[in-house]
Design an enzyme around this catalytic site. Structure first.
Site, PDB file in Angstrom:
ATOM      1  N   LEU A 242       0.840  -1.201   0.000  1.00  0.00           N
ATOM      2  CA  LEU A 242       0.000   0.000   0.000  1.00  0.00           C
ATOM      3  C   LEU A 242       0.880   1.258   0.000  1.00  0.00           C
ATOM      4  CD1 LEU A 242      -2.693  -1.122   2.604  1.00  0.00           C
ATOM      5  CD2 LEU A 242      -2.958  -0.982   0.112  1.00  0.00           C
ATOM      6  N   HIS A 243       1.743   1.364  -1.012  1.00  0.00           N
ATOM      7  CA  HIS A 243       2.672   2.492  -1.050  1.00  0.00           C
ATOM      8  C   HIS A 243       1.940   3.839  -0.943  1.00  0.00           C
ATOM      9  CE1 HIS A 243       5.901  -0.208  -2.258  1.00  0.00           C
ATOM     10  NE2 HIS A 243       5.196  -0.600  -3.301  1.00  0.00           N
ATOM     11  N   ASP A 244       1.060   4.101  -1.888  1.00  0.00           N
ATOM     12  CA  ASP A 244       0.412   5.411  -1.957  1.00  0.00           C
ATOM     13  C   ASP A 244      -0.681   5.611  -0.901  1.00  0.00           C
ATOM     14  OD1 ASP A 244       2.115   5.962  -4.036  1.00  0.00           O
ATOM     15  OD2 ASP A 244       0.673   5.504  -5.596  1.00  0.00           O
TER      16      ASP A 244
END
Length: 319
Positions: A242-244
């Site tokens: 869930l980078h962003d």
């Protein structure tokens, strides 16, 4: 009244879509605009994708400003269609709204204007390459003293990169702009691979989100399946980072993260291009170059369970 006035600079992108959905649905975020940039896809595709997402989320009133198509200095890298698909949405068929048009204003000009019109209030959340942010600073350096916070998805302080042994993709895509952004005198939070690699979203929450919110959640589940396939093939685990979304979550729930303050320097050229060196505040080095500033809070730990619970809690509220 919204607690957080936010502009998201984005290159949608699967995890960008999750982040935008989270921001649009969060009751305490006022999404003032999306600015688009090349990265996961071309800037033209990113702009169309941003328009589609706002239409899907019933947020058509939110303006989209198209930005830079290429890096500020270096030759562009190829788009990672094996990660996000050629259209950025896992190559699923998408019915783009016929009436969507971006505003007649460059992304950098939009950012400068909004910060000047809302001094001390704007939280700028770049989740793509930093070309637009660097250009905005170049156009009006005073915005560094007027923005509330800049929360960046990018970099890697103590872990390996994801596009080279050293570099994270967003920084690697425009290291010259990234260096300009990190050395500007504004308050920065770096949400990099040190924590986003720890936020692995399995399939079960996406199934629950799709069941609770078929229109929005169903779309997100479809595009995440392509993204998860990439992670399964390359990294060998089920789920996706869930980078962003984690970057947007830092704004609303900073208690889920542990940070350390210091200085970030970006390698701009050569085999290490995009590497983010972190010098913690107070640590002495042989060269005084490494104690010039301490404007960056670098995220080093994250409450994974809390992050997964939060994204599900917000996304299931979609209509």
């Amino acid at each position: 009244m919204a607690k957080y006035k936010m502009i998201i600079d984005t290159d949608p992108g699967v995890d960008d879509a999750l982040a935008i959905a989270f921001a649009a649905l969060h009751p305490e975020i006022e999404l003032l605009g999306l600015t688009t940039v090349y990265g996961n896809v071309s800037v033209d595709q990113a702009t169309q994708n941003a328009g589609y997402l706002l239409d899907l989320l019933d947020q058509k009133q939110v303006p989209v400003a198209k930005g830079e198509a290429t890096p500020s200095v270096q030759t562009p890298h190829n788009f990672p269609d094996f990660v996000h698909g050629k259209n950025g949405f896992g190559d699923i068929d998408v019915a783009y709204p016929a009436d969507f048009k971006p505003v007649d204003e460059h992304a950098a000009d939009f950012i400068v204007r909004m910060i000047n019109e809302n001094p001390g209030e704007i939280i700028l959340v770049p989740i793509g390459p930093l070309a637009n942010i660097g250009l905005a600073l170049k156009k009006d350096p005073s915005i560094a003293h007027k923005v509330k916070q800049v929360v960046i998805m990018g970099g890697a302080a103590h872990v390996a990169g994801n596009v080279s042994p050293a570099a994270e993709a967003n920084i690697w895509n425009d290291p010259h702009a990234a260096q300009a952004v990190f050395e500007a005198p504004w308050p920065i939070v770096m949400v990099g691979l040190d924590v986003t690699y720890q936020t692995i979203m399995p399939n079960e929450p996406m199934e629950r989100i799709a069941a609770a919110a078929p229109k929005v959640g169903g779309f997100l589940q479809q595009i995440c399946a392509f993204y998860a396939k990439f992670y399964r093939n390359v990294a060998g685990f089920d789920g996706f980072s869930l980078h962003d979304p984690a970057t947007v979550m830092y704004v609303t729930n900073p208690e889920l993260f542990k940070t350390e303050r210091g200085q970030i320097e970006v390698v701009k050229e050569g085999s290490g291009a995009g590497k983010t060196f972190f010098a913690p505040k107070g640590k002495m080095y042989a060269e005084d170059y490494w104690s010039k500033r301490d404007n960056v809070e670098v995220c080093l730990e994250v409450d994974k369970v809390g992050v997964l619970a939060l994204i599900e809690k917000v996304l299931v509220t979609a209509q």
